[in-house]
Design a protein around this motif. Sequence first.
Motif, mmCIF file in Angstrom:
data_model
loop_
_atom_site.group_PDB
_atom_site.id
_atom_site.type_symbol
_atom_site.label_atom_id
_atom_site.label_comp_id
_atom_site.label_asym_id
_atom_site.label_seq_id
_atom_site.Cartn_x
_atom_site.Cartn_y
_atom_site.Cartn_z
ATOM 1 N N TRP A 1 0.856 -1.181 0.000
ATOM 2 C CA TRP A 1 0.000 0.000 0.000
ATOM 3 C C TRP A 1 0.893 1.232 0.000
ATOM 4 O O TRP A 1 1.849 1.306 0.774
ATOM 5 N N TYR A 2 0.566 2.162 -0.876
ATOM 6 C CA TYR A 2 1.225 3.457 -0.946
ATOM 7 C C TYR A 2 0.176 4.526 -0.661
ATOM 8 O O TYR A 2 -1.030 4.290 -0.754
ATOM 9 N N ARG A 3 0.680 5.714 -0.367
ATOM 10 C CA ARG A 3 -0.235 6.841 -0.234
ATOM 11 C C ARG A 3 0.427 8.109 -0.752
ATOM 12 O O ARG A 3 1.648 8.220 -0.771
ATOM 13 N N GLN A 4 -0.419 9.045 -1.147
ATOM 14 C CA GLN A 4 0.073 10.338 -1.610
ATOM 15 C C GLN A 4 -0.821 11.430 -1.056
ATOM 16 O O GLN A 4 -2.017 11.491 -1.395
ATOM 17 N N ALA A 5 -0.224 12.247 -0.218
ATOM 18 C CA ALA A 5 -0.935 13.394 0.336
ATOM 19 C C ALA A 5 -0.778 14.579 -0.614
ATOM 20 O O ALA A 5 0.172 14.627 -1.406
ATOM 21 N N PRO A 6 -1.684 15.543 -0.538
ATOM 22 C CA PRO A 6 -1.591 16.714 -1.424
ATOM 23 C C PRO A 6 -0.240 17.407 -1.308
ATOM 24 O O PRO A 6 0.224 17.715 -0.197
ATOM 25 N N GLY A 7 0.386 17.622 -2.438
ATOM 26 C CA GLY A 7 1.654 18.326 -2.469
ATOM 27 C C GLY A 7 2.852 17.525 -2.012
ATOM 28 O O GLY A 7 3.957 18.069 -1.886
ATOM 29 N N LYS A 8 2.638 16.216 -1.764
ATOM 30 C CA LYS A 8 3.743 15.374 -1.274
ATOM 31 C C LYS A 8 3.999 14.227 -2.244
ATOM 32 O O LYS A 8 3.165 13.900 -3.085
#
Length: 116
Positions: free
Chosen positions: A36-43
């Motif tokens: 599982w990956y994640r991407q926060a806004p601007g990151k």
Amino acid sequence: QVQLVESGGGLVQPGGSLRLRCAASGLPFSTYVMSWYRQAPGKELELVATMTSYGGSTNYADSVKGRFTIPRDNAKNTVYLEMNSLKSEDTAVYYCNLKRIPYDFWGQGTQVTVSS
């Protein structure tokens, strides 16, 4: 045709829990490394959790260690991300990933928002 279908995202209060689900089809599920990956806004994209093929071992990002787990059910061709004690900084789009060289498959992403 390979498909990864994610579900389970949503809005949750700080301290709450969510379970994300990634159902796979069209491939020999148990032979793949699941992450599982994640991407926060601007990151940048962040690796959150990984389980090796056949459920051999797991690894977690320091930011989620002790709060998240990555169980998988080979009989159902499904991998989960169990998230507990959620924090605002866990807010992101979460993606499941199945990898076995040379193959690399991604889910469509599911939004998790932690807010009061």
